[in-house]
Design an enzyme around this catalytic site. Structure first.
Site, PDB file in Angstrom:
ATOM      1  N   CYS A 107       0.813  -1.221   0.000  1.00 44.56           N
ATOM      2  CA  CYS A 107       0.000   0.000   0.000  1.00 44.56           C
ATOM      3  C   CYS A 107       0.844   1.267   0.000  1.00 44.56           C
ATOM      4  O   CYS A 107       0.410   2.299  -0.522  1.00 44.56           O
ATOM      5  CB  CYS A 107      -0.982  -0.007   1.172  1.00 44.56           C
ATOM      6  SG  CYS A 107      -0.260   0.239   2.813  1.00 44.56           S
ATOM      7  N   ASP A 108       2.057   1.243   0.547  1.00 46.15           N
ATOM      8  CA  ASP A 108       2.925   2.421   0.538  1.00 46.15           C
ATOM      9  C   ASP A 108       3.155   2.923  -0.882  1.00 46.15           C
ATOM     10  O   ASP A 108       3.361   4.124  -1.112  1.00 46.15           O
ATOM     11  CB  ASP A 108       4.305   2.117   1.133  1.00 46.15           C
ATOM     12  CG  ASP A 108       4.285   1.278   2.391  1.00 46.15           C
ATOM     13  OD1 ASP A 108       3.325   0.515   2.587  1.00 46.15           O
ATOM     14  OD2 ASP A 108       5.253   1.357   3.174  1.00 46.15           O
ATOM     15  N   ALA A 109       3.153   1.991  -1.834  1.00 46.57           N
ATOM     16  CA  ALA A 109       3.426   2.343  -3.229  1.00 46.57           C
ATOM     17  C   ALA A 109       2.440   3.376  -3.751  1.00 46.57           C
ATOM     18  O   ALA A 109       2.758   4.129  -4.681  1.00 46.57           O
ATOM     19  CB  ALA A 109       3.379   1.087  -4.098  1.00 46.57           C
TER      20      ALA A 109
END
Length: 376
Positions: free
Chosen positions: A166-168
């Site tokens: 999800c950081d992407a």
């Protein structure tokens, strides 16, 4: 709500909060002084590696890129931003405005890695200000290469050729949106939206309205039995969507999706703020991670304040943002060091006051910028 009444409500609530908060900076002048102290401490204490783990600690690593993005946003609040812009220009020139690609035995998948694109947000922001082609070239070259060399799109957590974590969604999508705005070429937005949707459908939990960090957490549980939803991970997503919305045209066919997701995630996150104004490393089991966590709090506060400033959220979010800002101020020591920042990781971890990190400071500067706009 009409704009004049909305502004009046903001002003009244902030004046009341100033009386309740005591020493918490609430005026534009006080906020500016505090945030300048934070920025100056970080510049004075800034270092990076030239060998070893450049992915996390190189001059153009994602960690430092978030600081540059926050610093550049902060200059928008200053009448004389030259000190910070000079420092940012020095960073860009020292790195020759390149996207990471100089690691020893550089694996092919790194060319796709979302983290390596984060510094592109900084470069394109500088391009907007200075218009120098060198600030644009490497970003466009990398994105064009990715788009013309089909990647492995299997959504497995260890596959970094796609946005499998999800950081992407903070690191890469705003770069595509920004390049689309600069070049007026819709193919960048088409690519961004296609790959954002893949991550959304894979990691967004429709029951809890939160994002798993990656698919390795689907079956994991916290001590209290709740699913593992990482505070900073969801902060990355909310802030990333805000940065996308800042760049999307008002008439974009994609805009309604991002507005809907932004408001849905914001609504859930407001429920998870603690009484002191913090969000914790674990969103659904804060008792197991009772310490404050600055990076998640800064990213979420930034996103919510952005939502207020751009009329995506209503005035009921003002007390949430006010508490978030008060919490962030409490993490700054007398020298300007921001503490309580969870180290690099992928899941909830213990945090102490002494822990700091450049990406947390970058998120703090982003939040401060939106708070300044909110009260001015």
């Amino acid at each position: 709500m009409r704009r004049p009444l909305f502004v009046f409500v903001i002003a009244v609530l902030l004046m009341l909060s100033a009386r309740m908060a005591g020493a918490v900076p609430q005026t534009a002048s006080d906020i500016r002084k505090l945030t300048e102290r934070v920025a100056e401490w970080q510049i004075k204490n800034f270092t990076y590696q030239k060998e070893g783990n450049l992915h996390d600690y190189g001059i153009d690593a994602w960690t430092n890129a978030v600081l540059y993005v926050g610093m550049l946003k902060w200059t928008q609040s200053l009448e004389t931003p030259s000190v910070y812009l000079d420092w940012l220009m020095k960073i860009g020139e020292e790195n020759r405005w390149k996207i990471p690609a100089n690691f020893a035995n550089y694996p092919k998948y790194q060319y796709y890695h979302a983290d390596e694109l984060c510094v592109g947000q900084f470069y394109l922001g500088m391009y907007d200000r200075y218009g120098k082609d060198i600030m644009l070239h490497a970003v466009q070259e990398r994105l064009d290469w990715i788009m013309t060399h089909p990647a492995d799109t299997a959504m497995r957590y260890f596959n970094k050729q796609c946005w499998s974590w999800c950081d992407a969604l903070f690191m890469a999508p705003p770069v595509y949106a920004h390049l689309a705005k600069i070049t007026s070429e819709p193919r960048y937005l088409e690519f961004m939206h296609e790959h954002f949707l893949r991550t959304y459908h894979h990691l967004y939990d429709q029951t809890n309205h939160l994002f798993f960090r990656d698919d390795s957490y689907f079956a994991k549980k916290e001590i209290n039995g709740a699913p593992v939803f990482w505070g900073r991970g969801n902060g990355w997503v909310l802030a990333g969507i805000a940065n996308i919305l800042e760049l999307l045209p008002e008439d974009s066919k994609f805009r309604s999706f991002y507005v809907q997701l932004f408001t849905e995630l914001a609504s859930r996150l407001r429920q998870l703020q603690d009484k002191e104004g913090f969000w914790h490393a674990s969103l659904l089991d804060p008792a197991s991670y009772p310490s404050p966590e600055t990076s998640s709090t800064a990213l979420i506060t930034y996103g919510l304040a952005y939502g207020l400033n751009h009329h995506l959220l209503d005035e009921s979010y003002l007390p949430v943002v006010r508490k978030g800002w008060k919490a962030l101020v409490s993490t700054v020591d007398k020298n300007g060091k921001v503490g309580w920042i969870q180290p690099i990781g992928a899941d909830p971890k213990k945090v102490t006051r002494e822990m700091t990190a450049v990406y947390g400071v970058g998120a703090f500067l982003m939040a401060a910028t939106e708070i300044m706009e909110l009260i001015e």
